[in-house]
Design an enzyme around this catalytic site. Structure first.
Site, PDB file in Angstrom:
ATOM      1  N   ILE A  86      37.100  20.909 -48.977  1.00 49.58           N
ATOM      2  CA  ILE A  86      37.221  19.465 -48.692  1.00 49.58           C
ATOM      3  C   ILE A  86      37.083  18.607 -49.949  1.00 49.58           C
ATOM      4  N   ALA A 118      29.343  21.229 -45.067  1.00 51.31           N
ATOM      5  CA  ALA A 118      28.353  20.640 -45.966  1.00 51.31           C
ATOM      6  C   ALA A 118      27.614  21.751 -46.689  1.00 51.31           C
ATOM      7  N   THR A 132      22.221  14.525 -40.091  1.00 51.02           N
ATOM      8  CA  THR A 132      20.881  15.086 -39.899  1.00 51.02           C
ATOM      9  C   THR A 132      19.829  13.988 -39.758  1.00 51.02           C
ATOM     10  N   ASP A 133      18.709  14.343 -39.138  1.00 47.98           N
ATOM     11  CA  ASP A 133      17.587  13.392 -39.049  1.00 47.98           C
ATOM     12  C   ASP A 133      16.916  13.203 -40.411  1.00 47.98           C
ATOM     13  N   GLU A 134      17.226  14.086 -41.374  1.00 43.41           N
ATOM     14  CA  GLU A 134      16.525  14.028 -42.668  1.00 43.41           C
ATOM     15  C   GLU A 134      16.859  12.751 -43.440  1.00 43.41           C
ATOM     16  N   TYR A 177      19.558  16.886 -50.813  1.00 44.31           N
ATOM     17  CA  TYR A 177      20.343  17.160 -49.600  1.00 44.31           C
ATOM     18  C   TYR A 177      20.396  15.919 -48.709  1.00 44.31           C
ATOM     19  N   ALA A 194      19.681  12.870 -49.400  1.00 43.97           N
ATOM     20  CA  ALA A 194      20.313  11.724 -50.070  1.00 43.97           C
ATOM     21  C   ALA A 194      21.835  11.830 -49.982  1.00 43.97           C
ATOM     22  N   SER A 195      22.354  13.063 -50.120  1.00 39.80           N
ATOM     23  CA  SER A 195      23.817  13.228 -50.046  1.00 39.80           C
ATOM     24  C   SER A 195      24.312  13.003 -48.619  1.00 39.80           C
ATOM     25  N   LYS A 196      23.542  13.436 -47.620  1.00 40.23           N
ATOM     26  CA  LYS A 196      23.959  13.205 -46.223  1.00 40.23           C
ATOM     27  C   LYS A 196      23.864  11.711 -45.891  1.00 40.23           C
ATOM     28  N   LYS A 215      17.084  30.008 -44.056  1.00 38.48           N
ATOM     29  CA  LYS A 215      16.339  28.952 -43.373  1.00 38.48           C
ATOM     30  C   LYS A 215      15.120  29.568 -42.692  1.00 38.48           C
ATOM     31  N   LEU A 216      14.102  28.748 -42.420  1.00 36.54           N
ATOM     32  CA  LEU A 216      12.788  29.268 -42.031  1.00 36.54           C
ATOM     33  C   LEU A 216      12.828  30.320 -40.913  1.00 36.54           C
ATOM     34  N   PRO A 267       7.009  33.679 -46.208  1.00 38.92           N
ATOM     35  CA  PRO A 267       6.576  32.633 -47.145  1.00 38.92           C
ATOM     36  C   PRO A 267       6.459  31.268 -46.449  1.00 38.92           C
ATOM     37  N   ASN A 284       5.043  24.146 -38.936  1.00 40.65           N
ATOM     38  CA  ASN A 284       5.689  25.398 -39.373  1.00 40.65           C
ATOM     39  C   ASN A 284       4.805  26.606 -39.088  1.00 40.65           C
TER      40      ASN A 284
HETATM   41  P1  NAD Z   1      25.900  25.882 -42.831  1.00 47.48           P
HETATM   42  O1  NAD Z   1      25.438  25.825 -44.255  1.00 47.48           O
HETATM   43  O2  NAD Z   1      25.497  27.034 -41.967  1.00 47.48           O
HETATM   44  O3  NAD Z   1      27.493  25.820 -42.783  1.00 47.48           O
HETATM   45  C1  NAD Z   1      28.241  24.953 -43.604  1.00 47.48           C
HETATM   46  C2  NAD Z   1      29.699  25.402 -43.553  1.00 47.48           C
HETATM   47  O4  NAD Z   1      30.463  24.504 -44.378  1.00 47.48           O
HETATM   48  C3  NAD Z   1      29.928  26.817 -44.099  1.00 47.48           C
HETATM   49  O5  NAD Z   1      30.783  27.531 -43.247  1.00 47.48           O
HETATM   50  C4  NAD Z   1      30.577  26.566 -45.460  1.00 47.48           C
HETATM   51  O6  NAD Z   1      31.460  27.620 -45.857  1.00 47.48           O
HETATM   52  C5  NAD Z   1      31.324  25.262 -45.208  1.00 47.48           C
HETATM   53  N1  NAD Z   1      31.557  24.501 -46.455  1.00 47.48           N
HETATM   54  C6  NAD Z   1      30.631  24.232 -47.417  1.00 47.48           C
HETATM   55  N2  NAD Z   1      31.217  23.558 -48.428  1.00 47.48           N
HETATM   56  C7  NAD Z   1      32.521  23.382 -48.085  1.00 47.48           C
HETATM   57  C8  NAD Z   1      33.635  22.742 -48.722  1.00 47.48           C
HETATM   58  N3  NAD Z   1      33.496  22.153 -49.922  1.00 47.48           N
HETATM   59  N4  NAD Z   1      34.837  22.730 -48.083  1.00 47.48           N
HETATM   60  C9  NAD Z   1      34.964  23.333 -46.862  1.00 47.48           C
HETATM   61  N5  NAD Z   1      33.954  23.978 -46.241  1.00 47.48           N
HETATM   62  C10 NAD Z   1      32.743  23.992 -46.844  1.00 47.48           C
HETATM   63  O7  NAD Z   1      25.441  24.499 -42.197  1.00 47.48           O
HETATM   64  P2  NAD Z   1      24.922  24.159 -40.716  1.00 47.48           P
HETATM   65  O8  NAD Z   1      23.472  24.393 -40.657  1.00 47.48           O
HETATM   66  O9  NAD Z   1      25.829  24.794 -39.739  1.00 47.48           O
HETATM   67  O10 NAD Z   1      25.156  22.584 -40.703  1.00 47.48           O
HETATM   68  C11 NAD Z   1      26.410  22.041 -40.319  1.00 47.48           C
HETATM   69  C12 NAD Z   1      26.330  20.524 -40.390  1.00 47.48           C
HETATM   70  O11 NAD Z   1      25.299  20.055 -39.534  1.00 47.48           O
HETATM   71  C13 NAD Z   1      26.008  19.994 -41.787  1.00 47.48           C
HETATM   72  O12 NAD Z   1      26.769  18.846 -42.011  1.00 47.48           O
HETATM   73  C14 NAD Z   1      24.519  19.679 -41.716  1.00 47.48           C
HETATM   74  O13 NAD Z   1      24.189  18.652 -42.599  1.00 47.48           O
HETATM   75  C15 NAD Z   1      24.380  19.262 -40.270  1.00 47.48           C
HETATM   76  N6  NAD Z   1      23.050  19.475 -39.654  1.00 47.48           N
HETATM   77  C16 NAD Z   1      22.431  20.701 -39.746  1.00 47.48           C
HETATM   78  C17 NAD Z   1      21.202  20.889 -39.114  1.00 47.48           C
HETATM   79  C18 NAD Z   1      20.506  22.226 -39.141  1.00 47.48           C
HETATM   80  O14 NAD Z   1      19.372  22.354 -38.647  1.00 47.48           O
HETATM   81  N7  NAD Z   1      21.118  23.300 -39.655  1.00 47.48           N
HETATM   82  C19 NAD Z   1      20.608  19.845 -38.408  1.00 47.48           C
HETATM   83  C20 NAD Z   1      21.274  18.607 -38.350  1.00 47.48           C
HETATM   84  C21 NAD Z   1      22.497  18.437 -38.965  1.00 47.48           C
HETATM   85  P1  TYD Z   2      14.352  24.807 -43.423  1.00 47.34           P
HETATM   86  O1  TYD Z   2      14.653  25.854 -42.418  1.00 47.34           O
HETATM   87  O2  TYD Z   2      14.761  25.013 -44.847  1.00 47.34           O
HETATM   88  O3  TYD Z   2      14.926  23.429 -42.853  1.00 47.34           O
HETATM   89  P2  TYD Z   2      14.680  21.903 -43.392  1.00 47.34           P
HETATM   90  O4  TYD Z   2      14.125  21.950 -44.749  1.00 47.34           O
HETATM   91  O5  TYD Z   2      16.065  21.372 -43.355  1.00 47.34           O
HETATM   92  O6  TYD Z   2      13.757  21.257 -42.385  1.00 47.34           O
HETATM   93  O7  TYD Z   2      12.784  24.567 -43.418  1.00 47.34           O
HETATM   94  C1  TYD Z   2      12.079  24.241 -42.234  1.00 47.34           C
HETATM   95  C2  TYD Z   2      10.636  24.003 -42.603  1.00 47.34           C
HETATM   96  O8  TYD Z   2      10.071  25.241 -43.040  1.00 47.34           O
HETATM   97  C3  TYD Z   2      10.463  23.039 -43.766  1.00 47.34           C
HETATM   98  O9  TYD Z   2       9.272  22.264 -43.547  1.00 47.34           O
HETATM   99  C4  TYD Z   2      10.285  23.939 -44.976  1.00 47.34           C
HETATM  100  C5  TYD Z   2       9.586  25.153 -44.387  1.00 47.34           C
HETATM  101  N1  TYD Z   2       9.902  26.453 -45.025  1.00 47.34           N
HETATM  102  C6  TYD Z   2       8.860  27.319 -45.363  1.00 47.34           C
HETATM  103  O10 TYD Z   2       7.670  27.016 -45.135  1.00 47.34           O
HETATM  104  N2  TYD Z   2       9.178  28.529 -45.927  1.00 47.34           N
HETATM  105  C7  TYD Z   2      10.469  28.894 -46.185  1.00 47.34           C
HETATM  106  O11 TYD Z   2      10.707  30.008 -46.744  1.00 47.34           O
HETATM  107  C8  TYD Z   2      11.531  28.006 -45.822  1.00 47.34           C
HETATM  108  C9  TYD Z   2      12.967  28.354 -46.102  1.00 47.34           C
HETATM  109  C10 TYD Z   2      11.192  26.794 -45.238  1.00 47.34           C
END
Ligand code: NAD
Ligand code: TYD
Length: 350
Positions: A60, A83, A131-133, A156, A158-160, A195-196, A211, A255
């Protein structure tokens, strides 16, 4: 309807693509994904041969490519999930997040705007998944609502936040029919094990340390990923142009409590004595700028569009653990990097 879903090979995107492909056989679903480390076509192996599904590999950030793609396909709607999504990676490499999350989003907005300008009636919706972040951090009290001021702290978030502002600006300035949702932390199948929750499932399985950053007191509001996908479906079809919805599970956990619950569930599933897995918990250096608490007020979505979460946390977490234990090949391929070689139903050597 020709619907372009970006980031459909990722965690949440794959659930959204699956839902739309199965639920709307008369719509054509295009999944545009760059297949970064987080993108894995094996996440969609069950629907990859459906006649209403097309995968497009692309970036993208490449404006020329995106403009051509829109000219060729004349999409009727976009659901934008692509993203860079991991906070720790954003601390190590912020610019990658600016490119994909900000510039990538603006490239999509520009292409959609051009198409909307040419043919108002044919372009129905630009749905930006956020995201809520973006709201920053809460103290002990209160919840994020749709009117909470943005206050991001990580590269992250800030970019969202920046991408959300651009989406609203394109609605206000060009009348592009856009909607945004801001969701809390998701968990469930196909979650990348950085992710956690999936990281700890994988580590418990392999008897490796768990961790926990700082004292494990940070609070997140966990939602099962299929509930997020259902919310996206409802908002995509029913929300008014220009609106925003918060999505969350009213499910706040520290956590350390999440990981203790996970340890107990996995003691049972792996036939280990009660308390075995908890011994793997290891407190490590805190994340820089670590937000203390996220908690979503999703009353607007629940009242206006009649969505609600379907699962209690323990039920969803048990389902998630079962999925990871039953999908060892997926997990092994993801942790070894072999998933990058997934192609039409199998892993091939390249
Ligand atoms: P993810 O990292 O699992 O997946 C991101 C996908 O985007 C991947 O398939 C990757 O290949 C693709 N991608 C990355 N850069 C790209 C680029 N430049 N061009 C085309 N494709 C690209 O992410 P996710 O956890 O599934 O999150 C999806 C969306 O939801 C994101 O926008 C994230 O900010 C948002 N979101 C995530 C969470 C969460 O808990 N994971 C919560 C709220 C919102
Ligand atoms: P994460 O899954 O990275 O999601 P986000 O940072 O987007 O909330 O992390 C969830 C929570 O867990 C966050 O408070 C950071 C913490 N965390 C750990 O304590 N250990 C870990 O190894 C990871 C990846 C996250």
């Amino acid at each position: 309807m020709k619907v372009l879903i970006t980031g459909g090979a990722g965690f949440i995107g794959s659930h959204v693509v699956r839902l739309f492909v199965n639920k709307y056989p008369n719509s054509q679903i295009y999944n545009l994904d760059k297949l970064t480390y987080a993108g894995n076509l094996a996440n969609l192996s069950d629907i990859e041969n459906k006649p209403n599904y097309t995968f497009i590999k692309g970036d993208i950030v490449d404006a020329g490519f995106i403009n051509k793609l829109f000219e060729e396909h004349k999409f009727n709607a976009v659901i934008h999930l692509a993203a860079e999504s991991h906070v720790d990676r954003s601390i190590a490499d912020p610019l990658a997040f600016v490119f994909t999350n900000v510039i990538g989003t603006v490239n999509l907005l520009n292409a959609a705007k051009e198409q909307f300008k040419k043919d108002n009636a044919s372009f129905k919706r630009f749905y930006h998944v956020s995201t809520d972040e973006v709201y920053g951090t809460l103290g002990d009290m209160g919840l994020f609502t749709e009117t909470t001021a943005y206050d991001p702290h990580s590269p992250y978030s800030a970019s969202k936040a920046s991408s959300d502002h651009f989406v609203r600006a394109y609605f206000d300035t060009y009348k592009l029919p856009a909607v945004i949702s801001n969701c809390s932390n998701n968990y469930g199948p196909y979650h990348f094990p950085e992710k956690l929750i999936p990281l700890c499932i994988n580590n418990i399985k392999n008897n490796k340390p768990l961790p926990i950053y700082g004292k494990g007191e940070n609070v997140r509001d966990w939602l099962f990923v299929e509930d997020h996908a259902r919310a996206i479906d409802v908002i995509f079809h029913k929300a008014q142009d220009g609106s925003t919805y918060n999505i969350g599970g009213h499910n706040e956990w520290t956590n350390i409590d999440v990981i203790r619950l996970l340890c107990r569930i996995m003691d049972k599933k792996l036939n280990r004595a009660e308390g075995t897995n908890e011994k793997l918990i290891t407190f490590v250096k805190d994340r820089a700028g670590h937000d203390l608490r996220y908690a979503i007020d999703s009353t607007k979505l629940q009242n206006e569009l009649e969505w609600k979460p379907s699962l209690q946390f323990e039920e969803g977490l048990t389902k998630t653990v079962e999925w990871y234990l039953n999908n060892e090949e997926w997990l092994n391929n993801v942790t070894s990097g072999a998933y990058a070689n997934y192609y039409e139903g199998q892993y091939v050597k390249r």
